[in-house]
Design a protein around this motif. Structure first.
Motif, PDB file in Angstrom:
ATOM      1  N   THR A 308      45.702 -90.898  46.091  1.00 19.19           N
ATOM      2  CA  THR A 308      46.390 -89.949  46.623  1.00 19.19           C
ATOM      3  C   THR A 308      45.412 -88.777  46.589  1.00 19.19           C
ATOM      4  O   THR A 308      46.271 -88.651  45.135  1.00 19.19           O
ATOM      5  N   TYR A 309      45.546 -87.365  46.923  1.00 15.71           N
ATOM      6  CA  TYR A 309      45.351 -86.284  46.151  1.00 15.71           C
ATOM      7  C   TYR A 309      47.555 -85.879  45.997  1.00 15.71           C
ATOM      8  O   TYR A 309      48.361 -86.242  46.278  1.00 15.71           O
ATOM      9  N   ASP A 310      47.191 -85.301  44.633  1.00 18.10           N
ATOM     10  CA  ASP A 310      48.328 -84.184  44.269  1.00 18.10           C
ATOM     11  C   ASP A 310      48.761 -82.723  44.556  1.00 18.10           C
ATOM     12  O   ASP A 310      49.725 -82.143  43.839  1.00 18.10           O
ATOM     13  N   LYS A 311      47.671 -82.613  44.909  1.00 15.42           N
ATOM     14  CA  LYS A 311      47.800 -81.252  45.666  1.00 15.42           C
ATOM     15  C   LYS A 311      47.032 -80.677  46.269  1.00 15.42           C
ATOM     16  O   LYS A 311      45.773 -81.610  47.026  1.00 15.42           O
ATOM     17  N   MET A 312      47.340 -80.022  48.301  1.00 12.63           N
ATOM     18  CA  MET A 312      46.902 -80.149  49.022  1.00 12.63           C
ATOM     19  C   MET A 312      47.630 -78.294  49.343  1.00 12.63           C
ATOM     20  O   MET A 312      48.118 -78.111  49.688  1.00 12.63           O
ATOM     21  N   SER A 313      46.568 -78.241  50.022  1.00 11.37           N
ATOM     22  CA  SER A 313      46.505 -77.038  51.134  1.00 11.37           C
ATOM     23  C   SER A 313      45.670 -76.884  52.530  1.00 11.37           C
ATOM     24  O   SER A 313      44.373 -77.555  51.507  1.00 11.37           O
ATOM     25  N   VAL A 314      46.399 -76.060  53.071  1.00  6.84           N
ATOM     26  CA  VAL A 314      45.595 -76.856  54.594  1.00  6.84           C
ATOM     27  C   VAL A 314      45.864 -76.155  55.145  1.00  6.84           C
ATOM     28  O   VAL A 314      46.521 -75.038  55.466  1.00  6.84           O
ATOM     29  N   GLN A 315      44.494 -75.567  56.178  1.00  8.24           N
ATOM     30  CA  GLN A 315      44.871 -74.399  57.246  1.00  8.24           C
ATOM     31  C   GLN A 315      44.915 -75.334  59.105  1.00  8.24           C
ATOM     32  O   GLN A 315      43.898 -75.858  58.827  1.00  8.24           O
ATOM     33  N   ILE A 316      45.625 -74.924  59.286  1.00  7.51           N
ATOM     34  CA  ILE A 316      45.535 -75.267  61.109  1.00  7.51           C
ATOM     35  C   ILE A 316      45.653 -74.078  61.853  1.00  7.51           C
ATOM     36  O   ILE A 316      45.961 -73.317  61.884  1.00  7.51           O
ATOM     37  N   GLN A 317      45.071 -74.476  62.876  1.00 13.92           N
ATOM     38  CA  GLN A 317      45.006 -73.892  63.917  1.00 13.92           C
ATOM     39  C   GLN A 317      45.297 -74.234  65.167  1.00 13.92           C
ATOM     40  O   GLN A 317      45.285 -75.084  65.978  1.00 13.92           O
ATOM     41  N   TYR A 318      46.345 -73.295  65.985  1.00  9.82           N
ATOM     42  CA  TYR A 318      47.241 -73.728  67.165  1.00  9.82           C
ATOM     43  C   TYR A 318      46.259 -73.593  68.443  1.00  9.82           C
ATOM     44  O   TYR A 318      45.453 -72.970  68.468  1.00  9.82           O
ATOM     45  N   ALA A 319      46.916 -74.631  69.487  1.00 13.11           N
ATOM     46  CA  ALA A 319      46.267 -74.598  70.409  1.00 13.11           C
ATOM     47  C   ALA A 319      46.824 -73.012  71.654  1.00 13.11           C
ATOM     48  O   ALA A 319      46.514 -72.202  72.456  1.00 13.11           O
ATOM     49  N   ASN A 320      48.030 -72.638  70.715  1.00 12.66           N
ATOM     50  CA  ASN A 320      48.937 -71.159  71.345  1.00 12.66           C
ATOM     51  C   ASN A 320      48.402 -69.904  70.401  1.00 12.66           C
ATOM     52  O   ASN A 320      48.598 -69.081  70.571  1.00 12.66           O
TER      53      ASN A 320
END
Length: 474
Positions: A308-320
């Motif tokens: 399991t990853y112990d550091k994470m970075s996420v970019q999320i684009q929303y429908a709005n």
């Protein structure tokens, strides 16, 4: 809804809508069941680990024993099962076979608190029998299992509820109110960072959560809480996810390792050594029953099986069109979160657990210590802060959100009250969470995991039959 898409469940909901005041259209409304009667609601629980026997077991029996009764408990570990029955205080049969339990006791409601990767089996098993299902988060761990749950719920007259207690926190609820009222205008981006400290964060890697095959990674198991909050706060669905992550601290990233903390020869030099023998409940529930299934609760943080990853970075684009930057760290010196909503008219900042912010609150209370009793001092520091600043202004608005006793500032009680005590209560901020909420939260984590593996962005609509909407109400 078009005529060709109307299901039997939709028909039943629409046909009874006038009588029920629309209550059945709300996810929590399912747990109202049949018209009120003297008989208690019959509840079965599968998964007698610590979450099952405490939050969804003993706590539920003590708070709602006048209206519900446990009629069956199930677990693959017979030792944990018997201890769990005693801990919950339930007077009911126990089973190591799920189908036998369901067919024997015929419950009205099933609570699922097993290992994440097995949730789908029990959720589907309950729905196929027409039994309402309440599942601990995350709903499941990959897109195939998610689709199977969606299909089963669509074909069932029963309902599925996901236990998102974070929504009910007064702090999080106040943020929702500010966003609904467009306090800073149209929101365009969000900065969201969650920190697990070296105690809580490490605990995930001692347990089955440290293996993706069981937990789906912390992007699914833990971050599903945070992604659900984002979906709820922003009132929109995610459309695309890009992520990066690594495992660089726990697992094989260490010069020594042992069998388990109790017998480890490196106890004197491992700063993460944890003495499970100091916790009587864990000893009785887990250690005394290791021989049944081999599960080790104080497993080594440095074992090679951890992936399991112990550091994470996420970019999320929303429908709005809102863009989100999210991160999760699992070895911070403190436990907390920071979030900021950037809008056309200003910015909202909020946090909890940040040490210097907490100290500021204590210092402010101490300034008035001669005028306040100790109880009043405690009340004065028992709040979370939200700061709002308008564009073209040098001033900021401080909003104090006072917390009640109990988990998440009283949010845990509110969640359980809405499920068990007042399922048809008014829900203007849509705290209650159903299958779509459960699916959308895990699909962000699943998409993030796939993006990490491929190095490419992942479209949410490519994972299941659910299509993202600009607004949750559409």
């Amino acid at each position: 809804m078009t005529r060709k898409n109307i299901t039997r469940k939709d028909f039943l909901k629409n046909a009874t809508g006038a009588l029920a005041g629309g209550m059945l259209a709300k996810p929590m409304g399912a747990f109202a069941g049949a018209p009120k009667q003297a008989a208690k609601r019959r509840v079965a629980l599968v998964g007698t680990g610590i979450r099952g026997i405490t939050f969804w077991g003993n706590t539920v029996r003590e708070r709602y024993g006048d209206i519900i009764e446990f009629v069956g408990l199930c677990d693959i570990n017979p030792g944990r099962l018997e201890y769990g029955k005693e801990y919950i205080g339930a007077d009911c049969p126990t089973f190591t076979d799920f189908d036998e339990m369901m067919d024997t006791v015929e419950p009205d409601m099933l609570i699922v608190t097993t290992v994440d990767a097995t949730h789908h089996m029990f959720i589907i098993g309950g729905l196929e029998r027409g039994v309402d299902v309440l599942t601990e988060k995350p709903m499941t761990t990959d897109e195939r299992k998610c689709q199977a749950i969606l299909d089963a719920e669509e074909q069932s007259d029963a309902e599925l509820i996901v236990g998102f207690n974070y929504r009910y926190s007064p702090h999080h609820t106040k943020l929702k109110e500010l966003l609904v009222n467009r306090r800073v205008g149209k929101v365009t981006s969000v900065d969201f960072h969650w920190y697990l400290n070296v105690y809580h964060g490490a605990s995930y890697f001692r347990r089955w959560h440290g293996e993706i095959s069981s937990s789906g990674s912390l992007l699914v198991h833990k971050a599903t809480h945070h992604f659900d909050l984002l979906n709820w706060w922003l009132d929109s669905d995610p459309v695309e996810v890009y992520a990066e992550a690594s495992l660089e601290h726990y697992g094989s990233n260490h010069p020594f390792r042992g069998n388990k903390c109790r017998t480890c020869p490196h106890q004197d030099k491992c700063r993460f050594y944890w003495d499970i023998t100091q916790n009587d409940t864990y000893m009785d529930l887990y250690v005394d029953n290791e021989q049944h299934d081999g599960y080790i609760r104080d497993n080594c943080l440095w074992r090679h099986e951890i992936d399991t990853y112990d550091k994470m970075s996420v970019q999320i684009q929303y429908a709005n069109d809102v863009q989100v930057t999210y991160s999760l760290t699992t070895y911070s010196p403190y436990e907390g979160m920071e979030i900021a909503f950037n809008g056309f008219d200003g910015r909202i900042d909020a946090w909890h657990g940040i040490p210097w912010r907490e100290q500021e609150k204590v210092n402010q209370a101490e300034l008035h210590s001669q005028e306040m009793s100790q109880d009043e001092m405690e009340e004065a520091t028992n709040y979370e802060e939200i700061m709002v600043m308008d564009n073209f202004s040098s001033q900021h608005e401080q909003i104090k959100v006072f917390q009640e006793s109990g988990g998440h500032g009283g949010g845990d009680v509110r969640l359980q009250d809405q499920i068990f005590r007042n399922p048809d209560m008014e829900d203007p901020l849509e705290h209650s969470a159903g299958k779509r909420d459960g699916a959308m939260s895990i699909l962000i984590g699943i998409a993030a995991r796939k993006s990490i593996e491929s190095g490419e962005p992942v479209r949410i609509e490519d994972l299941t039959s659910i299509k993202p909407h600009p607004s949750r109400g559409t």
